[in-house]
Design a protein around this motif. Sequence first.
Motif, mmCIF file in Angstrom:
data_model
loop_
_atom_site.group_PDB
_atom_site.id
_atom_site.type_symbol
_atom_site.label_atom_id
_atom_site.label_comp_id
_atom_site.label_asym_id
_atom_site.label_seq_id
_atom_site.Cartn_x
_atom_site.Cartn_y
_atom_site.Cartn_z
ATOM 1 N N GLY A 1 -14.746 10.366 -10.709
ATOM 2 C CA GLY A 1 -13.107 10.412 -10.739
ATOM 3 C C GLY A 1 -13.149 12.427 -10.038
ATOM 4 O O GLY A 1 -13.686 13.127 -10.299
ATOM 5 N N ARG B 1 -9.686 7.996 -10.176
ATOM 6 C CA ARG B 1 -9.186 7.798 -8.316
ATOM 7 C C ARG B 1 -10.325 9.328 -8.095
ATOM 8 O O ARG B 1 -9.889 10.476 -8.904
ATOM 9 C CB ARG B 1 -8.503 7.296 -7.802
ATOM 10 C CG ARG B 1 -7.696 6.207 -8.568
ATOM 11 C CD ARG B 1 -6.670 5.885 -7.637
ATOM 12 N NE ARG B 1 -6.079 4.107 -8.041
ATOM 13 C CZ ARG B 1 -5.290 3.592 -8.347
ATOM 14 N NH1 ARG B 1 -4.298 4.650 -8.935
ATOM 15 N NH2 ARG B 1 -5.151 2.630 -8.336
ATOM 16 N N ASP B 2 -10.840 9.792 -7.012
ATOM 17 C CA ASP B 2 -11.623 10.306 -6.566
ATOM 18 C C ASP B 2 -10.704 11.607 -5.660
ATOM 19 O O ASP B 2 -11.884 12.390 -6.037
ATOM 20 C CB ASP B 2 -12.102 9.831 -4.981
ATOM 21 C CG ASP B 2 -13.051 9.188 -5.812
ATOM 22 O OD1 ASP B 2 -14.186 8.895 -6.641
ATOM 23 O OD2 ASP B 2 -13.254 7.720 -4.550
ATOM 24 N N ALA C 1 -15.436 6.666 -7.483
ATOM 25 C CA ALA C 1 -14.600 5.426 -7.815
ATOM 26 C C ALA C 1 -13.793 4.701 -6.808
ATOM 27 O O ALA C 1 -13.321 2.839 -7.749
ATOM 28 C CB ALA C 1 -12.765 6.358 -8.382
ATOM 29 N N ALA C 2 -13.751 4.816 -6.124
ATOM 30 C CA ALA C 2 -13.332 3.769 -4.785
ATOM 31 C C ALA C 2 -14.239 3.075 -4.615
ATOM 32 O O ALA C 2 -13.642 1.425 -4.388
ATOM 33 C CB ALA C 2 -13.311 4.510 -3.463
ATOM 34 N N GLU D 1 -13.265 0.298 -8.044
ATOM 35 C CA GLU D 1 -12.039 -0.062 -7.892
ATOM 36 C C GLU D 1 -12.349 -1.693 -6.605
ATOM 37 O O GLU D 1 -11.990 -2.322 -6.808
ATOM 38 C CB GLU D 1 -10.841 0.984 -7.191
ATOM 39 C CG GLU D 1 -9.825 0.057 -7.070
ATOM 40 C CD GLU D 1 -8.328 1.447 -7.725
ATOM 41 O OE1 GLU D 1 -7.417 1.197 -7.944
ATOM 42 O OE2 GLU D 1 -8.440 2.167 -7.604
ATOM 43 N N ARG E 1 -6.733 2.452 -14.214
ATOM 44 C CA ARG E 1 -6.761 3.105 -12.971
ATOM 45 C C ARG E 1 -5.764 5.002 -13.030
ATOM 46 O O ARG E 1 -4.662 3.645 -12.932
ATOM 47 C CB ARG E 1 -6.883 2.134 -11.579
ATOM 48 C CG ARG E 1 -7.938 1.419 -11.998
ATOM 49 C CD ARG E 1 -7.527 0.120 -11.645
ATOM 50 N NE ARG E 1 -7.128 -0.796 -11.619
ATOM 51 C CZ ARG E 1 -5.845 -1.294 -11.175
ATOM 52 N NH1 ARG E 1 -5.959 -1.060 -9.662
ATOM 53 N NH2 ARG E 1 -4.810 -1.777 -12.007
ATOM 54 N N GLU F 1 -4.757 9.417 -7.014
ATOM 55 C CA GLU F 1 -4.758 9.230 -5.509
ATOM 56 C C GLU F 1 -6.379 9.059 -5.598
ATOM 57 O O GLU F 1 -7.283 10.176 -5.747
ATOM 58 C CB GLU F 1 -3.694 10.192 -5.237
ATOM 59 C CG GLU F 1 -3.356 10.788 -6.159
ATOM 60 C CD GLU F 1 -1.970 11.814 -5.093
ATOM 61 O OE1 GLU F 1 -3.077 11.961 -4.603
ATOM 62 O OE2 GLU F 1 -1.195 12.013 -5.536
ATOM 63 N N ARG F 2 -6.955 8.182 -4.111
ATOM 64 C CA ARG F 2 -7.716 7.788 -3.996
ATOM 65 C C ARG F 2 -7.928 8.982 -2.831
ATOM 66 O O ARG F 2 -6.498 9.751 -2.595
ATOM 67 C CB ARG F 2 -7.284 6.788 -2.816
ATOM 68 C CG ARG F 2 -7.374 5.385 -3.748
ATOM 69 C CD ARG F 2 -7.746 4.185 -2.257
ATOM 70 N NE ARG F 2 -8.355 3.141 -3.370
ATOM 71 C CZ ARG F 2 -9.218 2.385 -3.155
ATOM 72 N NH1 ARG F 2 -9.997 2.573 -2.368
ATOM 73 N NH2 ARG F 2 -9.073 1.648 -4.186
#
Length: 301
Positions: free
Chosen positions: A34, A72-73, A267-268, A271, A295, A298-299
């Motif tokens: 992340g 998220r990444d 993280a993507a 998920e 989660r 933001e991506r």
Amino acid sequence: MSASVHMADAPLPPLRGRVQAGAALGPATWFRVGGPAELLARPADVDDLLRLLRRAELPITVIGAASNLIVRDGGVRGIVLRLARGFGDVEVEADGVVAGAAALDATVAEHAAAAGLSGLEFLSGIPGSIGGAVAMNAGAYGAEVADVLDWAEIATADGLLRVRAAELRLSYRRSQLPPGGVVTRARFRAVPGEKAAIAARMAAIRESREATQPVRARTGGSTFANPPGHKAWALIDAAGCRGRVLGGAQVSEKHCNFLLNTGEATAADLEDLGDAVRAAVLAHSGISLEWEIKRIGERAA
């Protein structure tokens, strides 16, 4: 306070606790993935927390032990709030335990056991902290927080509230906290018991976790909530997803309601694999799995 944050420029009040800009969050999570927090705030105590909640100008995201969390990444905008040392006290009473939100669930179980108090053994099987346990009505091994919670103290922008368990409307993996509320401590009922029996129950829980869950892997606990009348792991297994891989993420072979970071996952990856599993289960059984893992952020762009 971190020298990298100048309070004249930061949209939050002066705190006695620590504030960091661009703080890495991934290393603090059990998945080890992340992006960073725009601001990471760790208030010194309840008064510090209340000051932050009253005057912060950015949205606030609360994290606990980060055991059941994917960051998220792209990181998290605004303020990420993490309660630390000032919120970790555990007080044993004659018929219960009062614990700060940052105290680990297992630590609370151990304090109760040492005092010969029974009823909280199940907490030793939950990898997280008390604040998160109350917020999501955590449960394991036939018991849940709703069974033993007396009250929780919750910090809000309007002040500190003591809320009875019934007012939180605890249900399966959910509670109804006041808007913007942050659990600061809670009281759990317990009853006197034989220390040897309590210790044996906790040992059995540890052995069961070791035997059935990938506890030594980079994982995040149960990925999906059990749908009514079903076990998530069985639905995942029946849909052919045990061991499924996407990038550096994998569905555990040992317990297929656990996702693993095999070493290079983003993280993507985690998920997207989780969503692929949900789609496979829906196609196979017609049942929609709901994420239990939180989660945030933001991506990556």
